[in-house]
Design an enzyme around this catalytic site. Structure first.
Site, short mmCIF file in Angstrom:
data_model
loop_
_atom_site.label_atom_id
_atom_site.label_comp_id
_atom_site.label_asym_id
_atom_site.label_seq_id
_atom_site.Cartn_x
_atom_site.Cartn_y
_atom_site.Cartn_z
N LYS A 285 -0.19 11.71 5.38
CA LYS A 285 0.18 10.57 6.49
C LYS A 285 0.79 9.30 5.73
O LYS A 285 1.88 8.77 6.05
CB LYS A 285 -1.12 10.17 7.16
N LYS B 292 0.67 -1.30 0.03
CA LYS B 292 -0.01 0.07 -0.03
C LYS B 292 1.03 1.33 -0.10
O LYS B 292 0.48 2.15 -0.65
CB LYS B 292 -0.82 -0.09 1.26
#
Length: 292
Positions: free
Chosen positions: A239, A171
């Site tokens: 983030k 990811k």
């Protein structure tokens, strides 16, 4: 009927939980803001007032939370999933968090007899609504197969990529590619507009050639219209890029283009634009080009 506890009913979580209801699962939802759980109940699920209530009788627990500390608290906190779920429960973390945290949580869950998978998703809000998410799964092969009916109900591409933490590593790579592609599409749009080109026509022909990509297909229309309604907020991508750059540093890998885009996203967040969709990078390109 398999009972699924779904924890975290935000932009991604609520439609994912709704798709599980539609697939025939008994879905019990919990969210910090009660209204989201009530919304799930209106769609055929059930609302729980606490993590303990949600997971007590669950066969599967799915979490979709903003960041590593949130997942650590909800799973391993004193009143979290690990404290209340029964032995053998399958715990699927669909959040995007640090790979090392995923590995630690998988080990901690295993000590309590729980089967923990990291299964972050890609596809944004539309993918969550349509049930077409791409899901990269880390964990044991046996647990991944056990989770497949749940994952297939919310995703179109479900791939086991390795042991615990591997899903989060893939990811992170995904988020590098997405951020870099958005930045290049934004630069191309500003470039085309500066030359007075028919941008709608340009996007169509670019999408049909080697430059074609999912960002052109899904995001270009909104970028041309300057519609940055969040499907995935810049603050969350900020983030995620922090996760990617930290993991790259840990592995001794250089990501110069990724680092540059990470700084551009950080600049957007710092100036108060973290709530925009990540395609809002276009606004910064315009400003840097003196065209805002």
């Amino acid at each position: 009927m398999t009972t699924v506890a779904f924890l975290g009913l935000g932009i991604m979580g609520l439609p994912m939980a709704t798709n599980l209801v539609s697939a025939g699962f008994d879905v019990v939802g919990h969210n910090r803001s009660k209204g989201k759980a009530d919304a799930l109940a209106e769609r055929g699920g059930r609302a729980a007032g606490s993590v303990a209530e949600a997971v007590r009788d669950a066969d599967v627990v799915v979490t979709m939370l903003p960041d590593s500390p949130d997942v650590e608290q909800v799973l391993a906190g004193t009143d979290g999933v690990f404290a209340h779920a029964g032995a053998g429960t399958l715990v699927i973390d669909a959040s995007t968090i640090r790979p090392d945290v995923s590995r630690e949580l998988a080990a901690a869950g295993a000590e309590r007899g729980l089967r923990v998978l990291d299964a972050p998703v890609s596809g944004g809000e539309k993918g969550a609504v349509d049930g077409t998410l791409s899901i990269m799964v880390g964990g044991s092969p046996e647990d991944v197969e056990a989770a497949r009916p749940v994952l297939d109900a919310v995703g179109k591409t479900v791939v086991h990529v390795g042991p615990a933490g591997s899903g989060q590593t893939v990811k992170a790579a995904n988020q590098l590619i997405v951020a870099g592609t958005i930045e290049l599409v934004a630069e191309a749009i500003v470039f085309l507009e500066a030359h007075g080109v028919d941008t709608d026509a340009a996007v169509r022909v670019l999408a049909g050639g080697l430059a074609g990509n999912a960002i052109l297909e899904r995001k270009a229309a909104g970028m041309l219209a300057r519609d940055f309604t969040p499907g995935f907020r810049l603050a969350l991508h900020h983030k995620d890029l922090g996760i990617a750059t930290a993991a790259a540093r840990e592995a001794g890998v250089v990501i110069p283009l990724g680092a540059a885009v990470s700084q551009l996203v950080a600049a957007m967040v710092a100036r108060g634009d973290g709530g925009l969709d990540h395609s809002g990078l276009l606004a910064l390109v315009e400003q840097l080009s003196g065209r805002a």
